[in-house]
Design an enzyme around this catalytic site. Structure first.
Site, PDB file in Angstrom:
ATOM      1  N   MET A  42      29.112  28.240  -1.003  1.00  0.00           N
ATOM      2  CA  MET A  42      29.466  27.073  -0.179  1.00  0.00           C
ATOM      3  C   MET A  42      30.218  27.546   1.062  1.00  0.00           C
ATOM      4  SD  MET A  42      30.737  24.659  -3.332  1.00  0.00           S
ATOM      5  CE  MET A  42      32.136  25.642  -3.799  1.00  0.00           C
ATOM      6  N   ASP A  43      29.506  27.670   2.154  1.00  0.00           N
ATOM      7  CA  ASP A  43      30.131  28.211   3.364  1.00  0.00           C
ATOM      8  C   ASP A  43      30.012  27.210   4.517  1.00  0.00           C
ATOM      9  OD1 ASP A  43      31.517  30.101   4.772  1.00  0.00           O
ATOM     10  OD2 ASP A  43      29.748  31.284   5.319  1.00  0.00           O
ATOM     11  N   GLY A  44      31.022  27.216   5.381  1.00  0.00           N
ATOM     12  CA  GLY A  44      30.956  26.399   6.592  1.00  0.00           C
ATOM     13  C   GLY A  44      31.923  25.228   6.642  1.00  0.00           C
ATOM     14  N   THR A 217      24.890  28.152   2.236  1.00  0.00           N
ATOM     15  CA  THR A 217      24.976  27.319   3.443  1.00  0.00           C
ATOM     16  C   THR A 217      25.720  28.086   4.533  1.00  0.00           C
ATOM     17  OG1 THR A 217      27.038  26.340   2.658  1.00  0.00           O
ATOM     18  CG2 THR A 217      25.005  25.155   2.131  1.00  0.00           C
TER      19      THR A 217
END
Ligand code: IPE
Ligand code: MG
Length: 272
Positions: A42-44, A217
Site C-alpha cells: 500500500m504505497d502513496g 500501488t
C-alpha cells in the site's frame, strides 16, 4: 421527510444498488480462477494527502485506512480467502519520529475500533493476524494487536495478515534463529543442519500460503523487502494509482490480468 432523511434514504438506495452491481461483477469474475492469496503493497498515502491539500501528518494514512476497509470488503465478497497488507516496514521507522508516532497512534485507534467491531459481531468472519517484529511496537499497540488476534481467531471467511515492523530480511533472520533453537538438542555437540522447510516453518508469514498476486500501488515496480522469499512465483501487478484511490475497478482489473496470465503462471510453477 426532511432533507437529512432524504439524503439518508438516497444513500441507502445507492449502497444497495452498488452492492447488487458488485455481486453481478464478482459472479462474472468468479467464472475464472480467483487468487487464493492477494498481497497489497500500500504505497502513496502521503502523495494522496499532498495532491488533495490535506493537512496533518496522518491525513494520507487516514485516507489509506478507508481504502483498506473497502478493499477487504471486496476481497471477501469475491471469496479470496487470504489477504496480506504491508502496513509498516522496518525501514519506515527511519521516517520523522513525528510521522512514525502519528501512524502508530492511528494504527492503535483503528485496531481498537476493529476490536469493538469484532466484539459486537460486526466483523463478519474476518480473522486478523499481525506479523512482523511486534516487540518493536509500543506496549499499547502490541497488546491491542494481540487482543484483536484473539477476538477474531474463530473467524473463517477471510484471513487478513497485517505486516507491521516487517521486512523479509528481518523475517528470514528471525526464522533462521528460531529454527536453530527448535533443532538444537541442547548439548551443542552436533552442528545444526537446517532444511529450507525448517526455515519456512518459522517465517512470520507461514500462517498463510504464498501469495498468487501482489498488487503494488503508487507506481513503484519494486517489492521493497516485502515477502521476497514467498513471491518468486507470484504475479506482480503495479499501478500508478495511489493507495487511497484504489477502487473496485483496479482490483477487478488486477484479477482479470491474473486470469489472463494463468496458463503462463501454471507452466512456470511446473518448470521450477
Ligand atoms: C505508504 O504510503 C504507507 C506507509 C508506508 C506507512 P507512503 O507514506 O509511503 O506514501 P508516499 O509513497 O510517500 O506517497
Ligand atoms: Mg511510499
Amino acid at each position: 421527510m426532511n432533507t437529512q432523511e432524504e439524503v439518508g434514504e438516497f444513500t441507502q438506495i445507492f449502497n444497495a444498488l452498488m452492492s447488487l452491481m458488485r455481486k453481478f461483477i464478482f459472479k462474472v469474475l468468479c467464472a475464472g480462477p480467483i487468487p487464493n492469496h492477494v498481497s497489497f503493497i500500500m504505497d502513496g498515502n502521503r502523495r494522496f494527502a499532498k495532491k488533495h491539500n490535506l493537512t496533518g501528518l496522518d491525513a494520507g494514512h487516514r485516507a489509506g485506512f478507508i481504502s483498506v476497509t473497502y478493499v477487504l470488503q471486496y476481497c471477501k465478497e469475491i471469496g479470496i480467502p487470504y489477504v496480506t497488507l504491508y502496513a509498516f516496514g522496518v525501514d519506515n521507522f527511519k521516517r520523522q519520529p513525528e510521522e512514525v508516532e502519528c501512524v502508530m497512534d492511528l494504527m492503535l485507534e483503528k485496531v481498537e475500533y476493529t476490536i469493538n467491531q469484532a466484539v459486537s459481531g460486526n466483523l463478519n468472519g474476518v480473522r486478523v493476524f499481525f506479523v512482523g517484529d511486534l516487540t518493536s511496537l509500543n506496549e499499547r499497540l502490541r497488546v491491542a494487536a494481540q487482543r484483536l488476534m484473539e477476538v477474531t481467531e474463530e473467524n473463517k471467511d477471510l484471513m487478513v495478515v497485517v505486516c507491521v515492523a516487517y521486512s523479509t530480511s528481518h523475517e528470514i533472520v528471525h526464522a533462521v534463529r528460531e529454527s536453530c533453537v527448535r533443532k538444537c538438542d541442547g548439548t551443542g555437540d552436533d552442528p545444526v543442519v537446517l532444511q529450507v522447510s525448517d526455515v519456512e516453518e518459522c517465517m512470520y508469514t507461514s500462517v498463510v500460503p504464498d501469495p498468487d498476486l501482489v498488487i503494488r500501488t503508487g507506481g513503484g515496480d519494486r517489492l521493497s523487502n516485502f515477502m521476497t522469499w514467498q513471491t518468486s512465483r507470484s504475479l506482480l501487478h503495479s499501478t500508478a494509482t495511489l493507495w487511497p484511490e484504489l477502487g473496485l475497478w483496479h482490483l477487478v482489473w488486477a484479477i482479470l490480468k491474473f486470469q489472463r496470465m494463468q496458463d503462463y503462471l501454471e507452466k512456470k510453477k511446473k518448470l521450477d
